[in-house]
Design a protein around this motif. Structure first.
Motif, PDB file in Angstrom:
ATOM      1  N   GLU A 139      -0.040 -11.362 -43.152  1.00  0.00           N
ATOM      2  CA  GLU A 139      -0.694 -11.313 -41.847  1.00  0.00           C
ATOM      3  C   GLU A 139      -0.115 -10.242 -40.934  1.00  0.00           C
ATOM      4  OE1 GLU A 139      -3.296 -12.840 -40.821  1.00  0.00           O
ATOM      5  OE2 GLU A 139      -3.623 -14.277 -42.443  1.00  0.00           O
ATOM      6  N   VAL A 163      -1.704  -6.573 -40.294  1.00  0.00           N
ATOM      7  CA  VAL A 163      -2.836  -6.238 -39.419  1.00  0.00           C
ATOM      8  C   VAL A 163      -2.372  -5.544 -38.146  1.00  0.00           C
ATOM      9  CG1 VAL A 163      -4.759  -7.165 -38.094  1.00  0.00           C
ATOM     10  CG2 VAL A 163      -4.230  -8.121 -40.346  1.00  0.00           C
ATOM     11  N   TRP A 214     -16.028  -9.101 -39.979  1.00  0.00           N
ATOM     12  CA  TRP A 214     -15.303  -7.935 -39.501  1.00  0.00           C
ATOM     13  C   TRP A 214     -16.106  -6.663 -39.691  1.00  0.00           C
ATOM     14  CZ3 TRP A 214     -11.347 -10.286 -37.321  1.00  0.00           C
ATOM     15  CH2 TRP A 214     -10.742 -11.373 -37.942  1.00  0.00           C
ATOM     16  N   GLU A 228      -8.092  -6.961 -44.042  1.00  0.00           N
ATOM     17  CA  GLU A 228      -8.037  -8.415 -44.231  1.00  0.00           C
ATOM     18  C   GLU A 228      -8.073  -8.780 -45.715  1.00  0.00           C
ATOM     19  OE1 GLU A 228      -7.697 -10.922 -42.131  1.00  0.00           O
ATOM     20  OE2 GLU A 228      -7.675  -9.780 -40.268  1.00  0.00           O
ATOM     21  N   ALA A 231     -11.880 -12.865 -47.266  1.00  0.00           N
ATOM     22  CA  ALA A 231     -11.796 -11.979 -46.108  1.00  0.00           C
ATOM     23  C   ALA A 231     -13.166 -11.711 -45.492  1.00  0.00           C
ATOM     24  CB  ALA A 231     -11.156 -10.647 -46.516  1.00  0.00           C
TER      25      ALA A 231
END
Length: 857
Positions: free
Chosen positions: A409, A412, A446, A454, A565
């Motif tokens: 994570e 990002v 996204w 992701e 994702a």
């Protein structure tokens, strides 16, 4: 203007008609738009309101001690065509209350008569300060207070005291403002990823830009200025065009308005508009993250400094206090040339980015691995000074990229920091085409570039499942890189992936594997959900495309990471089980085992035989439901409901089922598939997969004269919402539908009519359905593929169309992705053979005609 209320010269009279005409002329001037038009509209409105104040003061007998003040967006001089007028009538308390009320009415009523939205108040400076102290939104509006007319000293004093209050109260009010911004972001989402964004309220929108101005006014911290003003201007320009195109005071950029807004802004199309908005939102979001982090750091430092100061003043532990102060600036090494300081990753004092081309990737990897933000100052320095990497990259650079991608994570935030300063496109030039690129499929959460990052995050959690995690992570980053080019993005992406993989230093064999992964990243999920896995041609085609067990292992993990994702609608336990089943079969073929022969008679289980016997005995349908839940191990099922004569009905226990197997045995007759699908649609059951085949009865029943045989339909279903229906109700409705007493077509037509009435479902024009023949997909049947908007009763209508075409459905494979259905039907002629090409094309056309007609067609 002095403190008296003498009349000044204005370009428009004080009546609504004069202002309205001048306002209309201004808004229709094509030569003036953007900031000049907003400023001119504010000035025009100032003149009108000033005249209203002067006339009203004369009528009310007030000579001095009042001022008209613009606040909020109007105070900033930024009036969009349908913006609210935020106005404060400020007075010093000397005027009579009734006279003040008459003056206020003289100003407010003409504004209302114009149909303009007005946010108004009448207060003394002390009352304004008191209200601001209680209401953060009022205080934020007053930070932009601007004098319109009347007593200018009154306005100036208010501005001075409000700013002083804000700076004094900042340690308390800024955390409150931050919480307000976070709550708004949760409610409205992130502007840079929304297909129908709210330009004002969503994260990265105009509200956040205003919050950054408020933080700067507190003198505690300031936002990165690079591009911020331009980003804010572009959002305001888009809102202006939206107001003019809709004629409404709206900040939500609906899909049906986007082409018109894009045209008004001189952009190519709606995608170009969204991309520009996303880029602006990304700049504001990044500036907000950096600024709020700095606010927290400053407040934390102040909080830590107070006890040390008290200790020093009290003569206790002076040296200890000084030592504590030194701890705040301590620098801890993380990697060569990279250190941690004050909770951020910065460059070491000895770092030489001009001599170390790998330093940007090393710093990014170190920050992601440590779970720390990368200092914007460090990124800016790296951008300005770092040398370009040689081609191909040195091994260390490739390893640092893989380390960055594998951090999970925290990747990002670090990636966004590099993106904000243009480092990503410098490292990977092909990234420019996918940067901020919208994806109009509602399944996607996204933009293309964020989806790729992701996917890498999801892939990092699956890296222990594969022998080459480096290839998995890079494939995750590149799998949709072709979406910036025309044509099939997988085909374009294969070429780009080869170039990128060679540039970053992979050898020829690894480049080939990465190219295969990108080319076929949709192969497993599309095959598993749209093709018959019992057909040997299906498994062989996948094995030929993949080529090796190592690539299959990587492709399996990439498929799952990509789907996870994408969004919640793209992956489920049921879909995962289908993919796993396909992988198992392909793996067997790659290891040298022959594919199972789909044409061999399928084994009939004891339960299926029992249902077939009961259907033959009763002459009607018999149902059984089996549920799988998250609490059950893979491959195990729990009995949900089993309905035959004399068997009890049991309700579900434990967790909600995630995949429900529905078995229906019914005496052989035409139209069973369409009828059963219609009944399931009436009960709001979503069909994920379906299979239809004849069941052989025991020899003793055949000898007894069984006529016509028994059909077995195997379904995988899920409740659209609510709980699953009782099996007895399903059986009764199916029985009525088969004997004609339940008009499925009429009932579904009523459902369709009700579906179209909901306002929330208007405005999105779905593309027409497309029905095609998939050549070479099977040697034993013809595959008819249907792509359409998912609506109630869709499978029923397809089944009726196939029935009318006179073909037999051997199996059906159904997928629902967001609002889209992608279904494949294996059909044969009366003799059980694949259809001739011309006949297959006619069947496809007949199904397409049925789907483009009315629900009862």
């Amino acid at each position: 203007m002095t403190d008296s209320l003498e009349t000044t010269t204005h370009t428009t009279d004080s009546g609504p008609g004069g202002y309205a005409a001048a306002r209309l002329r201004l808004l229709q001037e094509e030569s003036r738009s953007g900031p000049p038009r907003r400023t001119a509209l504010a000035e025009l409105t100032d003149q009108w309101l000033a005249a209203l104040l002067t006339g009203g003061a004369e009528t009310a007998g007030i000579a001095r001690g009042v001022a008209l003040v613009a606040v909020g967006g109007y105070g900033r001089g930024e009036l969009s065509p349908r913006s609210d007028l935020d106005v404060l009538l400020l007075h010093d308390g000397s005027a009579d209350r009734s006279a003040l009320a008459a003056l206020a009415d003289h100003i407010w009523y003409p504004v209302w008569d114009m149909g303009l939205a007005l946010d108004h108040s009448v207060r003394t400076p002390d009352e304004a300060r008191g209200t601001a102290a209680e209401d953060l939104k009022v205080q934020l509006g007053l930070l932009d207070a601007r004098h319109i007319a009347g007593d200018a000293a009154l306005t100036a004093d208010l501005r001075t005291t409000v700013l002083a209050d804000w700076r004094a109260q900042a340690p308390r009010r800024l955390p409150e403002l931050h919480a307000l911004c976070q709550e708004r972001a949760e409610r409205h989402g992130e502007l840079q990823f929304l297909l129908e964004p709210d330009l004002k309220e969503a994260r990265g929108g105009l509200r956040d830009a205003t919050a950054l101005r408020a933080i700067a006014a507190s003198w505690l911290a300031d936002a990165p200025r690079e591009g911020l003003d331009d980003a804010r201007r572009r959002l305001l320009d888009a809102r202006d065009a939206l107001h003019l195109s809709t004629g409404r005071a709206t900040d939500r950029l609906a899909l049906q308005e986007q082409d018109q807004v894009a045209g008004a802004l001189g952009l190519l199309d709606a995608d170009a508009l969204l991309r520009q908005i996303y880029e602006s939102a990304r700049i504001i979001s990044y500036a907000s993250d950096v600024t709020w982090r700095e606010v927290e750091r400053v407040l934390r430092a102040r909080s830590a400094a107070r006890p040390r100061l008290r200790a020093l003043l009290g003569g206790r532990g002076g040296r200890g206090g000084a030592g504590s102060g030194a701890d705040a600036g301590e620098r801890s090494p993380l990697a060569e040339g990279v250190v941690e300081q004050d909770g951020e990753v910065v460059l070491a004092r000895a770092a030489r980015p001009d001599r170390d081309p790998v330093l940007p990737l090393r710093a990014a990897a170190a920050a992601a691995q440590a779970g720390l933000p990368l200092s914007p100052h460090a990124v800016r320095r790296l951008t300005a000074a770092a040398r370009p990497l040689p081609v191909p990259w040195p091994p260390e650079a490739r390893e640092q990229l893989i380390t960055l991608l594998g951090a999970g994570e925290s990747t990002v935030g670090v990636w966004e920091a590099l993106e904000a300063e243009g480092l990503i496109t410098r490292l990977l030039p092909d990234w420019e085409r996918v940067r901020c690129r919208p994806q109009r499929n509602p399944v996607h959460r996204w933009t293309v570039d964020r989806h790729l990052v992701e996917t890498a995050v999801r892939a990092s959690a699956l890296s222990r499942r594969v022998g080459r995690p480096d290839l998995l992570l890079v494939a995750a980053l590149l799998h949709d890189i072709g979406k910036g080019w025309p044509g099939d993005h997988s085909v374009a992406g294969e070429t780009i992936a080869r170039d990128v993989a060679a540039r970053i230093g992979f050898d020829r064999a690894d480049v080939a594997v990465l190219a295969t992964l990108v080319r076929h990243h949709l192969l497993l999920v599309e095959t598993a959900t749209r093709r018959d896995l019992d057909d040997p041609a299906t498994v062989r085609s996948v094995a030929e495309a993949v080529g090796s067990a190592t690539t299959l292992e990587l492709l399996h993990a990439l498929t799952e990471a990509d789907a996870l994702a994408t969004g919640p609608a793209a992956w489920s336990a049921w879909r995962g089980s289908l993919v796993a089943d396909l992988v198992k079969r392909v793996s067997a073929v790659l290891s040298g085992e022959p594919a199972d022969d789909w044409s061999t008679p399928q084994h009939t289980t004891a339960e299926q035989e029992r249902l077939a016997v009961e259907a033959w005995r009763t002459g009607g349908p018999v149902l059984a439901l089996h549920a799988r839940s998250e609490a059950l191990p893979p491959g195990e099922t729990g009995l949900l409901t089993d309905v035959t004569e004399g068997s009890p009905e049991e309700g579900p226990t434990g967790p909600e089922p995630i995949g429900v197997e529905l078995l229906i045995a019914v005496p052989d007759q035409s139209g069973v598939l369409a009828t059963a699908a219609g009944v399931l649609a009436l009960h709001r059951l979503t069909v994920r997969a379906a299979d239809l085949r004849a069941v052989e009865l025991p020899s003793e029943l055949d000898a007894a004269g069984a006529v016509g045989g028994v059909l077995l339909l195997s379904w995988r279903v899920a409740a659209e919402y609510g709980s699953l229906p009782q099996a007895a109700r399903l059986r009764n409705d199916l029985l009525r539908a088969l004997d004609g007493s339940l008009d499925i077509v009429a009932r579904l037509a009523e459902r369709e009519a009700a579906y179209r009435k909901y306002p929330r479902r208007r405005g999105v024009h779905a593309p027409p359905p497309r029905v095609t023949v998939a050549p070479g997909s099977s040697q034993l049947a013809t595959v008819i593929e249907v792509r359409a908007q998912d609506v109630p009763g869709l499978l029923h209508r397809i089944g009726r169309a196939l029935e009318h075409a006179g073909v037999a459905v051997r199996s059906a494979h159904v997928s629902t992705l967001g609002a889209n259905a992608v279904d494949a039907f294996y059909v044969t002629d009366d003799a059980g053979a694949p259809l001739k090409p011309m006949h297959a094309a006619e069947v496809a056309q007949e199904v397409e005609r049925a789907l483009t007609g009315s629900p009862g067609a």
